[in-house]
Design a protein around this motif. Structure first.
Motif, mmCIF file in Angstrom:
data_model
loop_
_atom_site.group_PDB
_atom_site.id
_atom_site.type_symbol
_atom_site.label_atom_id
_atom_site.label_comp_id
_atom_site.label_asym_id
_atom_site.label_seq_id
_atom_site.Cartn_x
_atom_site.Cartn_y
_atom_site.Cartn_z
ATOM 1 N N ALA A 139 0.829 -1.208 0.000
ATOM 2 C CA ALA A 139 0.000 0.000 0.000
ATOM 3 C C ALA A 139 0.866 1.262 0.000
ATOM 4 C CB ALA A 139 -0.936 0.009 1.205
ATOM 5 N N CYS A 140 1.990 1.186 0.685
ATOM 6 C CA CYS A 140 2.885 2.354 0.783
ATOM 7 C C CYS A 140 3.936 2.386 -0.315
ATOM 8 C CB CYS A 140 3.564 2.361 2.151
ATOM 9 S SG CYS A 140 2.387 2.581 3.510
ATOM 10 N N ARG A 141 3.983 1.316 -1.109
ATOM 11 C CA ARG A 141 4.980 1.186 -2.187
ATOM 12 C C ARG A 141 6.408 1.358 -1.675
ATOM 13 N NH1 ARG A 141 2.302 4.368 -7.241
ATOM 14 N NH2 ARG A 141 0.767 2.791 -7.760
ATOM 15 N N THR A 142 6.724 0.621 -0.635
ATOM 16 C CA THR A 142 8.077 0.653 -0.084
ATOM 17 C C THR A 142 9.061 0.162 -1.136
ATOM 18 O OG1 THR A 142 7.138 0.258 2.103
ATOM 19 C CG2 THR A 142 9.503 -0.157 1.838
ATOM 20 N N GLU A 143 10.199 0.848 -1.244
ATOM 21 C CA GLU A 143 11.215 0.536 -2.260
ATOM 22 C C GLU A 143 11.717 -0.897 -2.124
ATOM 23 O OE1 GLU A 143 15.765 1.800 -3.479
ATOM 24 O OE2 GLU A 143 14.661 3.011 -2.029
ATOM 25 N N VAL A 144 11.748 -1.607 -3.232
ATOM 26 C CA VAL A 144 12.184 -3.001 -3.276
ATOM 27 C C VAL A 144 13.662 -3.077 -3.641
ATOM 28 C CG1 VAL A 144 11.868 -5.231 -4.449
ATOM 29 C CG2 VAL A 144 9.887 -3.759 -3.987
#
Length: 153
Positions: A139-144
């Motif tokens: 949901a927060c689009r945390t960096e992969v």
């Protein structure tokens, strides 16, 4: 993809509650290798790149084999998983997909053959925790890709 929000700073009290749940899972008597397999499998189902990156790296750093990780999405066909791991993976899939599937008594009985009551609850809470993390970071689009395991860092 660009991150949407830093949940750590946006809601620190709620983030602490998630961290506390995770700390409780880590303190459980469940094997670290089993927990990592469950976290990877649930993250595969949920399509969570950040958690896949994290838990595959954690598993490898802890000595898990690449072969078992590569074949985890097809674990039913692969001979590399113990009956205990198979029960945990079945339970993890069922709990993760609970909105579209039942949690049959036969599956619960299979889990209880491998895990006592306390371990069954610890496993269930571990599955709930990784599902929560998957949903939060997606949901927060945390960096992969930037995660470094503690054993390596």
């Amino acid at each position: 993809m660009k991150a949407r929000i830093d949940f750590r700073n946006a809601a620190p009290d709620v983030f602490k509650a998630m961290r506390d749940l995770e700390a409780g899972v880590r303190r459980s008597a469940l094997e670290h290798s089993l927990l990592e397999l469950v976290k990877v499998r649930v993250s595969q189902i949920n399509g969570c790149g950040y958690c896949l990156d994290m838990h595959i790296k954690e598993a490898l750093a802890a000595g898990e084999t690449g072969q078992r990780l590569y074949l985890l999405s097809a674990w039913r066909e692969a001979p590399f998983y113990s009956p205990r791991e198979r029960a945990a993976l079945s339970w993890a899939e069922a709990v993760t997909l609970v909105s579209t599937n039942e949690l049959p008594d036969e599956l619960y009985a299979e889990v209880r053959e491998q895990f006592d009551e306390k371990a069954t609850m610890e496993l269930t809470l571990a599955i709930i925790a990784i599902n929560g993390w998957n949903r939060l970071v997606k949901a927060c689009r945390t960096e992969v890709g930037s995660y470094v395991p503690a054993a390596v860092a």
